[in-house]
Scaffold this motif. Structure first.
Motif, PDB file in Angstrom:
ATOM      1  N   LYS A 142      25.864 -33.332  31.136  1.00 41.02           N
ATOM      2  CA  LYS A 142      25.326 -34.265  32.122  1.00 41.02           C
ATOM      3  C   LYS A 142      26.140 -34.181  33.411  1.00 41.02           C
ATOM      4  CE  LYS A 142      22.524 -36.260  29.052  1.00 41.02           C
ATOM      5  NZ  LYS A 142      21.048 -36.280  29.148  1.00 41.02           N
ATOM      6  N   LEU A 143      25.564 -34.731  34.477  1.00 39.59           N
ATOM      7  CA  LEU A 143      26.242 -34.848  35.765  1.00 39.59           C
ATOM      8  C   LEU A 143      26.199 -36.298  36.209  1.00 39.59           C
ATOM      9  CD1 LEU A 143      27.525 -33.327  38.273  1.00 39.59           C
ATOM     10  CD2 LEU A 143      25.234 -33.495  39.285  1.00 39.59           C
ATOM     11  N   LEU A 144      27.386 -36.871  36.446  1.00 37.55           N
ATOM     12  CA  LEU A 144      27.469 -38.197  37.056  1.00 37.55           C
ATOM     13  C   LEU A 144      27.559 -37.990  38.561  1.00 37.55           C
ATOM     14  CD1 LEU A 144      27.816 -41.302  36.726  1.00 37.55           C
ATOM     15  CD2 LEU A 144      30.288 -40.892  36.723  1.00 37.55           C
ATOM     16  N   THR A 145      26.493 -38.345  39.276  1.00 40.26           N
ATOM     17  CA  THR A 145      26.443 -38.090  40.712  1.00 40.26           C
ATOM     18  C   THR A 145      27.362 -39.043  41.462  1.00 40.26           C
ATOM     19  OG1 THR A 145      24.645 -39.636  41.211  1.00 40.26           O
ATOM     20  CG2 THR A 145      24.032 -37.414  40.434  1.00 40.26           C
ATOM     21  N   ARG A 146      27.569 -38.758  42.732  1.00 46.98           N
ATOM     22  CA  ARG A 146      28.423 -39.608  43.547  1.00 46.98           C
ATOM     23  C   ARG A 146      27.792 -40.970  43.790  1.00 46.98           C
ATOM     24  NH1 ARG A 146      30.696 -35.460  48.096  1.00 46.98           N
ATOM     25  NH2 ARG A 146      32.146 -37.178  48.481  1.00 46.98           N
ATOM     26  N   ALA A 147      26.487 -41.087  43.500  1.00 47.81           N
ATOM     27  CA  ALA A 147      25.798 -42.380  43.570  1.00 47.81           C
ATOM     28  C   ALA A 147      25.798 -43.084  42.217  1.00 47.81           C
ATOM     29  CB  ALA A 147      24.373 -42.186  44.062  1.00 47.81           C
ATOM     30  N   LEU A 148      26.544 -42.533  41.237  1.00 49.41           N
ATOM     31  CA  LEU A 148      26.702 -43.092  39.891  1.00 49.41           C
ATOM     32  C   LEU A 148      25.403 -43.069  39.092  1.00 49.41           C
ATOM     33  CD1 LEU A 148      29.105 -46.114  40.537  1.00 49.41           C
ATOM     34  CD2 LEU A 148      29.671 -43.758  39.915  1.00 49.41           C
ATOM     35  N   ALA A 149      24.584 -42.045  39.340  1.00 54.06           N
ATOM     36  CA  ALA A 149      23.406 -41.793  38.503  1.00 54.06           C
ATOM     37  C   ALA A 149      23.738 -40.634  37.558  1.00 54.06           C
ATOM     38  CB  ALA A 149      22.203 -41.448  39.361  1.00 54.06           C
ATOM     39  N   VAL A 150      23.241 -40.702  36.323  1.00 53.19           N
ATOM     40  CA  VAL A 150      23.491 -39.652  35.336  1.00 53.19           C
ATOM     41  C   VAL A 150      22.276 -38.730  35.287  1.00 53.19           C
ATOM     42  CG1 VAL A 150      23.939 -39.145  32.913  1.00 53.19           C
ATOM     43  CG2 VAL A 150      25.034 -41.114  33.999  1.00 53.19           C
ATOM     44  N   VAL A 151      22.498 -37.437  35.534  1.00 54.73           N
ATOM     45  CA  VAL A 151      21.444 -36.435  35.610  1.00 54.73           C
ATOM     46  C   VAL A 151      21.615 -35.442  34.471  1.00 54.73           C
ATOM     47  CG1 VAL A 151      20.414 -34.618  37.047  1.00 54.73           C
ATOM     48  CG2 VAL A 151      21.340 -36.691  38.114  1.00 54.73           C
ATOM     49  N   ASP A 152      20.503 -35.043  33.861  1.00 51.85           N
ATOM     50  CA  ASP A 152      20.539 -34.077  32.763  1.00 51.85           C
ATOM     51  C   ASP A 152      20.610 -32.662  33.340  1.00 51.85           C
ATOM     52  OD1 ASP A 152      20.481 -32.858  30.326  1.00 51.85           O
ATOM     53  OD2 ASP A 152      18.357 -33.231  29.942  1.00 51.85           O
ATOM     54  N   ILE A 153      21.753 -32.317  33.871  1.00 53.68           N
ATOM     55  CA  ILE A 153      21.899 -31.031  34.542  1.00 53.68           C
ATOM     56  C   ILE A 153      21.978 -29.869  33.561  1.00 53.68           C
ATOM     57  CG2 ILE A 153      24.435 -30.990  34.594  1.00 53.68           C
ATOM     58  CD1 ILE A 153      24.199 -30.035  37.518  1.00 53.68           C
ATOM     59  N   GLY A 154      22.274 -30.158  32.284  1.00 55.93           N
ATOM     60  CA  GLY A 154      22.448 -29.098  31.297  1.00 55.93           C
ATOM     61  C   GLY A 154      21.203 -28.735  30.523  1.00 55.93           C
TER      62      GLY A 154
END
Length: 229
Positions: A142-154
């Motif tokens: 996962k990626l925790l963005t700088r806006a604190l959203a969790v993205v399924d980048i994997g």
């Protein structure tokens, strides 16, 4: 000699130095070292402000207590002005610069929960990209963005990340984040183009960037240094 010598470091009500607790995880953030206490993984101990030529110094009550909801802390990361606190299925963050060496003006917030359905299962999987913090969860990378959203980048490498992560390094000269796993795989994310690739047969038990080059360590003691040519 005592009169002419340097004053005791605690002069001026400076907090006395203590040893760091045995670390489960640690990170440099806000010019301090932050350590998860392995004997009490709901407590994070932080150092005094770091100074050139001076060892890292910890002080009495320089701690942050984390809500027990979600279990023990599993990892730490630094994201802009926020200390990111990972649990296995949850994410928290804290803000503030921390107290002076006298223990006054402590503005560190209580940990605040990030809305997410996943957390970090492995401190070694945590890596920094320009877009945020990448980490391995029970549901993949996962990626925790700088806006604190969790993205399924994997999602594109789902199934290839089933092993235990042994290291994560940022190869800035190539705009890449590389995660090594104990099943002889390295997953490479190029954050400039947003694309994954895979290296095989590396079998790294650990790795780091040394003098600008990616260095792997194998379980038999073999060290491999990447050659840009």
């Amino acid at each position: 000699d005592l009169i002419a010598g340097a004053p005791l470091y605690t002069t001026g009500d400076v907090v006395a130095n203590l040893a760091s607790p045995p670390p489960l995880a640690l990170v440099a953030h806000k010019n301090r070292l932050w350590v998860v206490d392995s004997t009490n993984p709901l407590t994070i101990t932080y150092s005094k402000q770091l100074s050139p030529g001076v060892p890292v110094e910890f002080g009495q009550d320089f701690t942050v207590n984390v809500n027990p909801l979600g279990g023990d802390v599993t990892g730490l990361a630094s994201l802009d002005d926020k200390l990111i606190i990972f649990k296995r299925g949850m994410i928290y963050f804290a803000t503030g610069d921390g107290p002076s060496d006298t223990g006054l003006d402590d503005d560190i917030s209580a940990p605040i929960m990030v809305t997410s359905d996943s957390g970090c299962i492995n401190q070694r999987s945590i890596g920094t990209t320009p877009d945020g913090i990448m980490f391995q969860s029970d549901k993949g990378i996962k990626l925790l963005t700088r806006a604190l959203a969790v993205v399924d980048i994997g999602a594109p490498v789902s199934g290839l990340d089933a092993g235990g992560c042994t290291s994560t390094v940022q190869v800035a000269t190539k705009d890449q984040l590389r995660l090594s796993f104990d099943d002889r795989t390295v997953l490479c994310f190029d954050y400039f183009v947003g694309q994954w690739s895979q290296f095989t047969n590396i079998a790294a038990v650990d790795s780091l960037v040394w003098q600008g080059q990616h260095v792997y360590l194998r379980s038999d003691g073999t060290m491999l240094i990447e050659d840009a040519t």
